[in-house]
Design a protein around this motif. Structure first.
Motif, short mmCIF file in Angstrom:
data_model
loop_
_atom_site.label_atom_id
_atom_site.label_comp_id
_atom_site.label_asym_id
_atom_site.label_seq_id
_atom_site.Cartn_x
_atom_site.Cartn_y
_atom_site.Cartn_z
N SER A 99 6.86 28.96 -16.82
CA SER A 99 8.27 28.58 -16.92
C SER A 99 8.58 27.40 -16.01
O SER A 99 9.20 26.41 -16.42
CB SER A 99 9.14 29.79 -16.57
OG SER A 99 10.50 29.46 -16.56
N ASP A 102 6.97 24.23 -17.29
CA ASP A 102 7.69 23.66 -18.44
C ASP A 102 8.98 22.97 -17.99
O ASP A 102 9.32 21.89 -18.46
CB ASP A 102 8.01 24.75 -19.47
CG ASP A 102 6.78 25.20 -20.22
OD1 ASP A 102 5.76 24.48 -20.19
OD2 ASP A 102 6.82 26.28 -20.84
N TRP A 103 9.69 23.62 -17.06
CA TRP A 103 10.93 23.05 -16.52
C TRP A 103 10.68 21.66 -15.90
O TRP A 103 11.49 20.75 -16.04
CB TRP A 103 11.50 24.02 -15.46
CG TRP A 103 12.65 23.48 -14.69
CD1 TRP A 103 13.97 23.50 -15.04
CD2 TRP A 103 12.60 22.84 -13.41
NE1 TRP A 103 14.73 22.91 -14.06
CE2 TRP A 103 13.91 22.50 -13.04
CE3 TRP A 103 11.55 22.51 -12.52
CZ2 TRP A 103 14.23 21.85 -11.84
CZ3 TRP A 103 11.85 21.87 -11.32
CH2 TRP A 103 13.17 21.55 -11.00
N SER A 106 11.23 17.75 -17.84
CA SER A 106 12.50 17.07 -18.10
C SER A 106 13.37 17.01 -16.85
O SER A 106 14.48 16.48 -16.91
CB SER A 106 13.27 17.78 -19.22
OG SER A 106 12.49 17.83 -20.39
N ASN A 107 12.89 17.56 -15.75
CA ASN A 107 13.71 17.64 -14.54
C ASN A 107 13.05 16.90 -13.38
O ASN A 107 13.25 15.70 -13.22
CB ASN A 107 14.01 19.11 -14.24
CG ASN A 107 14.87 19.73 -15.34
OD1 ASN A 107 16.06 19.51 -15.37
ND2 ASN A 107 14.27 20.49 -16.26
N ASN B 50 19.71 34.01 -16.72
CA ASN B 50 19.10 32.70 -16.45
C ASN B 50 20.01 31.88 -15.55
O ASN B 50 21.01 31.33 -16.00
CB ASN B 50 18.86 31.94 -17.77
CG ASN B 50 18.22 30.57 -17.51
OD1 ASN B 50 17.99 30.21 -16.36
ND2 ASN B 50 17.96 29.83 -18.57
N LYS B 54 20.75 28.22 -19.45
CA LYS B 54 20.28 27.62 -20.71
C LYS B 54 19.68 28.69 -21.61
O LYS B 54 19.11 29.66 -21.12
CB LYS B 54 19.22 26.55 -20.41
CG LYS B 54 19.81 25.40 -19.60
CD LYS B 54 18.91 24.20 -19.62
CE LYS B 54 19.69 23.05 -18.96
NZ LYS B 54 19.14 21.75 -19.25
N GLU B 67 12.82 28.98 -20.51
CA GLU B 67 11.93 27.90 -20.99
C GLU B 67 11.19 28.43 -22.24
O GLU B 67 10.33 29.31 -22.15
CB GLU B 67 10.93 27.43 -19.94
CG GLU B 67 11.53 26.51 -18.90
CD GLU B 67 11.94 25.14 -19.45
OE1 GLU B 67 11.42 24.72 -20.49
OE2 GLU B 67 12.80 24.50 -18.83
N SER B 68 11.51 27.84 -23.38
CA SER B 68 11.05 28.41 -24.65
C SER B 68 9.53 28.47 -24.79
O SER B 68 9.00 29.44 -25.34
CB SER B 68 11.66 27.65 -25.82
OG SER B 68 11.13 26.34 -25.89
N HIS B 69 8.82 27.46 -24.29
CA HIS B 69 7.36 27.51 -24.44
C HIS B 69 6.76 28.65 -23.61
O HIS B 69 5.87 29.36 -24.08
CB HIS B 69 6.73 26.17 -24.05
CG HIS B 69 7.01 25.07 -25.02
ND1 HIS B 69 6.63 23.77 -24.83
CD2 HIS B 69 7.66 25.09 -26.22
CE1 HIS B 69 7.03 23.03 -25.85
NE2 HIS B 69 7.65 23.81 -26.70
N HIS B 105 7.85 17.71 -24.24
CA HIS B 105 9.05 17.66 -23.37
C HIS B 105 9.58 16.24 -23.15
O HIS B 105 10.76 15.98 -23.35
CB HIS B 105 8.76 18.27 -22.00
CG HIS B 105 8.47 19.73 -22.04
ND1 HIS B 105 9.45 20.68 -22.16
CD2 HIS B 105 7.30 20.41 -21.98
CE1 HIS B 105 8.90 21.89 -22.16
NE2 HIS B 105 7.60 21.76 -22.07
#
Lengths: 246, 246
Positions: A99, A102-103, A106-107, B50, B54, B67-69, B105
């Motif tokens: 998680s 993945d975050w 884009s951050n 969360n 999101k 985080e979807s993935h 991403h």
């Protein structure tokens, strides 16, 4: 299967994360330098390895792989003897590490890389500095640092998701933040100093992965000095020569 | 362990991917609607699930995950009876799927989401349309579509990384591209029509996951009609009433 080949430029944050992980995990590998500032990532040979022309990339037997998180996860799974804390086998813990990785894209990655490029590194990459893009990137970077401080580093573990030892996510994200070393020191301090847990976490990760961490970051410390000298010369040109003897 | 809870807004691309995956994999779950246009993602209850506010997010026993993935990978690992093609156990194949999901991403996701928001969805989210940001996003989107066409969909498999059945990456990225449905139809066609493999791949993924794919996308088709009617009204206001009888 032949020896693992790691294509890397140590000036690239994710390249450093992969190199440090290979070294600390005792993986037998060959480092192949791809100097981005010389355009070596655009060569036909490297394009065969990674058609997207980005570092890091690996070749392992018939597998050609890029994207640093995918590489780190593959290495942690394909080699034996890797300490479990890097990519825990327990599913909930592994999910949390995935998680935060993945975050990151884009951050923290988005903010940090665009801030550093648009304030400092652009000319070395044949691009123009872009103050407006730097301002937008700074907003993303500061918001990401706040999320790191308040959410991802919540708890007393000292590492992400309250870990007591570093994971692949810690290594990736600390290498990203280390890139701020090339900024003007006052600017770097202005950005990072409000985030006490983040600062401590950087030190924790450095300590947990030394001497490899410092050795792989040496090129960045040399670049830091070079940029400091450039800024000093620019300042001197603007204000005229000082009265001190040369 | 209690029943899996999936917090989702079907207008969100990654929410749809998680819902479709749960349904096609026969996972027993409860869908909890979080309506972003009504600000429900900002509620204290959802912030407990969360802290980044999101969707999608899941709760499974004591695990709270976003985080979807990371969610998709967790579900494919934690539940039994999931078909192997979604997240292959063979390490090289899994590594390739991870690589394309990591690439997503900063490329397809970055381009597509910012283009759709800044040309169409912003007012529904309480934000202004931003033509300059839309232009920048379009460049990222077109470059990502070219990479999909030439690299990730290279081969005759019909799915990413030359797969012959869909993976988590296919589902995630096709749901992202489906968001273009809310654009003006001529604009959507202009953007997508040069990429024949991409168009075929969207159909392949839809077919492989129906009827769940269409059912979960129904809300988007309704939104598409609403935006079409809005555009028609705006055009009529600009050109004055037509001569045709109302």
């Amino acid at each position: 299967m032949g020896k693992l080949k790691v294509y890397a430029d140590r000036m690239s944050q994710p390249s450093r994360a992969v190199l440090i992980f290979c070294r600390i995990s005792g993986i037998d590998f060959e480092e192949i330098k791809v100097d981005i500032s010389k355009g070596q990532h655009l060569s036909p040979d490297f394009t065969e390895v990674n058609p997207l022309q980005k570092v890091p990339a690996i070749v392992h037997g018939s597998l050609k792989l890029f994207e640093s998180h995918a590489i780190l996860v593959y290495l942690a799974s394909a080699f034996t003897g890797i300490a479990d804390h890097w990519y825990p086998t327990e599913l909930s813990r592994r999910a949390k590490i995935n998680s935060v990785m993945d975050w990151h894209h884009s951050n923290l990655r988005n903010g940090a890389v665009n801030y550093v490029i648009n304030t400092t590194l652009a000319p070395a990459l044949g691009r123009q500095l872009n103050p407006k893009a730097a301002t937008e990137a700074e907003n993303v970077l500061l918001s990401s640092l706040k999320t790191l401080e308040d959410i991802w580093l919540n708890g007393d573990g000292g590492f992400l998701c309250n870990g007591i030892q570093p994971s692949l996510a810690d290594l990736s994200m600390v290498c990203e933040l280390m890139q701020l070393e090339v900024l003007d020191e006052r600017d770097r301090s202005r950005i990072l100093s409000p985030y006490k847990k983040v600062l401590q976490w950087i030190e924790n990760t450095r300590t947990a992965t030394n001497p490899h961490f410092e050795e792989v970051h040496n090129i960045l410390y040399r670049a830091k000095k070079k940029f400091e000298q450039q800024r000093a010369r620019t300042a001197e040109t603007r204000t005229g020569p000082s009265n001190k003897p040369g």
